[in-house]
Design a protein around this motif. Structure first.
Motif: not given
Length: 254
Positions: A126, A165, A167-168
């Motif tokens: 992140h 995380s 991210l997409r």
């Protein structure tokens, strides 16, 4: 050491739904002694009517074919999806088969990220660092009609601890939940595969213990460890995802 164990919880002739818990790592040693390991926490949260098997995928064990199971749960891990370890990539490919076969899946934290990665999403650190402690999750309108999330409050507290995380999201995924720090807190892909960044298996006691262990690192990262510890609270709505998922699996298996 490989681990592949079955836990039959009050088996009933009317409820024989088989769930496999894919164990992707272990908790801190001190917490392991006090609270048990990740799989133990999931076993406490899933309904006792299920026939549950725990498979340690980090030890390169995969539990047969996805079609052998009525439901699949993927735990968190101290590992990082972006490292693309062989065991993780193999598990991701197995999960992609499960999603294609419309086997119910619930991926949590690492499991959430691995599910997204396996289906073409992007996972990495992140950009703002770590999210840990009890934080609010906001559900989007898409959650109102979702078979796992519908009926939950629009905003509820959840236990979180992660540095990587999603991210997409993968193409075709439906975003269900977010917060100010993490835009992809929950998603669904296909009719019955979900990823959640937060931890429905954590109690507030476990969350507090995590923060105590993390405190030196949190201070070095510029976070207020004591404020995070003081801010820990129960998160019953988040924890309800485990019995909710259990009921969904049992219903589909009939």
């Amino acid at each position: 050491m490989q681990e592949n164990r079955t836990v039959q919880q009050n088996p009933s002739p009317n409820r024989k739904a088989r769930v496999v818990v894919l164990k992707t790592g272990s908790t801190y040693p001190g917490l392991l002694v006090q609270f048990g390991d990740f799989d133990d926490w999931f076993l406490r949260g899933l309904l006792p009517e299920l026939d549950i098997t725990v498979t340690n995928v980090e030890a390169d064990e995969l539990p047969g074919s996805p079609e052998d199971w009525d439901g699949i749960v993927v735990t968190g891990s101290p590992a990082m999806v972006s490292d693309r370890a062989d065991w993780s990539e193999n598990t991701g490919a197995w999960l992609a088969r499960a999603v294609a076969g419309e086997i119910p899946v619930l991926g949590v934290c690492y499991g959430h990220q691995l599910l997204a990665h396996a289906l073409g999403g992007e996972v990495g650190y992140h950009p703002k660092g770590r999210e840990t402690g009890t934080h609010q999750v906001e559900l989007l309108p898409e959650a109102d009609s979702d078979t796992l999330f519908r009926g939950l409050p629009a905003i509820f507290p959840a236990q979180l601890t992660h540095r990587q995380s999603v991210l997409r999201l993968p193409a075709g995924a439906v975003l269900l939940g977010r917060n100010g720090f993490e835009p992809n807190q929950a998603f669904r892909i296909g009719p019955c595969a979900w990823g959640v960044q937060f931890h429905p298996e954590f109690t507030d006691t476990v969350m507090s213990a995590y923060l105590e262990v993390q405190a030196p690192d949190l201070t070095r990262e510029g976070l207020d460890a004591q404020a995070l510890i003081a801010g820990v609270s129960p998160a019953p709505d988040a924890s309800s995802l485990l019995p909710r998922f259990s009921r969904l699996v049992i219903k589909r298996a009939r």
